[in-house]
Each structure stands twice: as C-alpha cells, then as structure tokens.
Design an enzyme around this catalytic site. Structure first.
Site, PDB file in Angstrom:
ATOM      1  N   CYS A   7       0.869  -1.185   0.000  1.00  0.00           N
ATOM      2  CA  CYS A   7       0.000   0.000   0.000  1.00  0.00           C
ATOM      3  C   CYS A   7       0.905   1.234   0.000  1.00  0.00           C
ATOM      4  O   CYS A   7       2.084   1.136  -0.373  1.00  0.00           O
ATOM      5  CB  CYS A   7      -0.970  -0.017   1.180  1.00  0.00           C
ATOM      6  N   ASN A  10       2.282   1.462   4.398  1.00  0.00           N
ATOM      7  CA  ASN A  10       2.572   0.185   5.109  1.00  0.00           C
ATOM      8  C   ASN A  10       2.262   0.278   6.606  1.00  0.00           C
ATOM      9  O   ASN A  10       2.910  -0.359   7.425  1.00  0.00           O
ATOM     10  CB  ASN A  10       4.030  -0.276   4.870  1.00  0.00           C
ATOM     11  N   CYS A  12      -1.445   0.808   7.382  1.00  0.00           N
ATOM     12  CA  CYS A  12      -2.890   0.522   7.504  1.00  0.00           C
ATOM     13  C   CYS A  12      -3.292  -0.709   6.686  1.00  0.00           C
ATOM     14  O   CYS A  12      -3.522  -1.778   7.229  1.00  0.00           O
ATOM     15  CB  CYS A  12      -3.725   1.730   7.075  1.00  0.00           C
ATOM     16  N   ARG A  13      -3.385  -0.557   5.368  1.00  0.00           N
ATOM     17  CA  ARG A  13      -3.981  -1.631   4.553  1.00  0.00           C
ATOM     18  C   ARG A  13      -3.089  -2.846   4.383  1.00  0.00           C
ATOM     19  O   ARG A  13      -3.536  -3.984   4.614  1.00  0.00           O
ATOM     20  CB  ARG A  13      -4.371  -1.069   3.175  1.00  0.00           C
ATOM     21  N   SER A  14      -1.821  -2.656   3.953  1.00  0.00           N
ATOM     22  CA  SER A  14      -1.009  -3.856   3.672  1.00  0.00           C
ATOM     23  C   SER A  14      -0.627  -4.641   4.932  1.00  0.00           C
ATOM     24  O   SER A  14      -0.617  -5.880   4.881  1.00  0.00           O
ATOM     25  CB  SER A  14       0.194  -3.534   2.787  1.00  0.00           C
ATOM     26  N   ASP A 123      -8.168   3.988   1.052  1.00  0.00           N
ATOM     27  CA  ASP A 123      -7.206   4.425   2.075  1.00  0.00           C
ATOM     28  C   ASP A 123      -7.981   4.947   3.295  1.00  0.00           C
ATOM     29  O   ASP A 123      -8.725   5.919   3.178  1.00  0.00           O
ATOM     30  CB  ASP A 123      -6.346   5.537   1.457  1.00  0.00           C
TER      31      ASP A 123
HETATM   32  P1  4NP Z   1      -1.757   2.844   4.097  1.00  0.00           P
HETATM   33  O1  4NP Z   1      -2.409   4.190   4.672  1.00  0.00           O
HETATM   34  O2  4NP Z   1      -1.216   3.167   2.730  1.00  0.00           O
HETATM   35  O3  4NP Z   1      -2.924   1.908   4.038  1.00  0.00           O
HETATM   36  O4  4NP Z   1      -0.696   2.419   5.083  1.00  0.00           O
HETATM   37  C1  4NP Z   1      -1.718   5.405   4.742  1.00  0.00           C
HETATM   38  C2  4NP Z   1      -0.847   5.644   5.763  1.00  0.00           C
HETATM   39  C3  4NP Z   1      -0.195   6.859   5.855  1.00  0.00           C
HETATM   40  C4  4NP Z   1      -0.426   7.826   4.903  1.00  0.00           C
HETATM   41  C5  4NP Z   1      -1.293   7.583   3.869  1.00  0.00           C
HETATM   42  C6  4NP Z   1      -1.939   6.366   3.786  1.00  0.00           C
HETATM   43  N1  4NP Z   1       0.221   9.077   5.018  1.00  0.00           N
HETATM   44  O5  4NP Z   1      -0.059   9.961   4.190  1.00  0.00           O
HETATM   45  O6  4NP Z   1       1.059   9.262   5.904  1.00  0.00           O
END
Ligand code: 4NP
Length: 154
Positions: A7, A10, A12-14, A123
């Site tokens: 993702c 790294n 939240c989703r992955s 997201d």
């Molecule tokens: P992820 O979510 O891609 O599912 O881990 C996010 C985590 C952090 C951010 C964006 C999405 N960020 O902008 O910091």
C-alpha cells in the site's frame, strides 16, 4: 510461495492484509508453505508499527499486528516474491514503475484479481472508524479467495 502486499504507508492496509492472511494460513495448516510480507511505496513510516486505529480494529477481529514494522518496497522484491498485490491503482502504478525487466513476481491489484465488489481497498488514513472496518471486510474476503488460489498452487 511468497506473497507481498503493498500500500502507500505500510501502516494501515497492507499490514492488515499480512495479518489476515497469516492468520488464515495458520488456521489452514499452511503457514509453513507460504511466506507473507508487506511494504509501502512511500518511506514516511519506515520502522514504525501499524497505525493504532488499524491495530485496534484488527485486534477486535482476532488479528495481532503489533509485531509488524513498516518498510519501503524495493526493486529486489520483484525477485524475492511470487505475487506482489497492490491495494489501489496508485500503488499499482508506482509498482509498475519500480518493476525491473527481470521481475519474477506477478504484479496485480489485489481485489480486482478476485473480482470483489470494489477494485481498490480505500485508504482509511484520513477517515473515520468505519473506514478501518471496511478495510478489514474487504481484506478478509480477498484473503479467502487468495487462500483458495494458494492451495491450488502449492
Ligand atoms: P496505508 O495508509 O497506505 O494503508 O498504510 C496510509 C498511511 C499513511 C499515509 C497515507 C496512507 N500518510 O499519508 O502518511
């Protein structure tokens, strides 16, 4: 078999996908046959544990993500893994840019591969609690489908 979930951050989703698949593999007695990892296309959260809201939502469904730490995806991952599964179209585009010509891994959009209700895992980072539940709902369904594929390929 080696599977890498990717993702943006790294956190939240992955990592959720990693925790859910690890759990399902253990339940199926297949943990020793499939290596699972996750990574982000971005480097902002490298070395960090998953987002607190992600950990809590996962914990409520019996997934422990506390030992996971964020890392950034690297070109060598395309040699190390058999399947690289992106959470959204932006992740997929970034991975296509990074993918070397000598890649071994098959690169795909995780939900689209199994024709689920959505193509992308939204997201949840800037949204509310329900976003984290939706991530879990989608990833549990997709990991069930992936487990069937993995059984067939082992
Ligand atoms: P992820 O979510 O891609 O599912 O881990 C996010 C985590 C952090 C951010 C964006 C999405 N960020 O902008 O910091």
């Amino acid at each position: 078999m080696r599977v890498l979930f990717v993702c943006l951050g790294n956190i939240c989703r992955s990592p959720t996908a990693e925790g859910v698949l690890r759990h399902k593999l253990r339940e199926a007695g297949l943990a020793g046959y499939v290596e699972v990892d996750s990574a982000g296309t971005g480097d902002w959260h490298v070395g960090k544990a998953p987002d607190e809201r992600t950990c809590q939502a996962a914990q409520r469904r019996g997934y422990d993500l506390s030992a996971l730490r964020a890392r950034q995806v690297v070109a060598a991952d395309f040699q190390r893994f058999d399947l690289v599964l992106a959470m959204d179209q932006n992740n997929l585009r970034d991975l296509q840019q990074l993918q070397p010509g000598s890649a071994v891994a098959e690169l795909d959009l995780f939900l689209r591969r199994y024709q689920l209700s959505l193509d992308e895992v939204p997201d949840p980072y800037y949204g509310g609690e329900e976003g984290f539940e939706q991530v879990l709902d989608l990833l549990e369904q997709a990991c069930d489908a992936l487990l069937i594929e993995l059984r067939g390929r082992l």
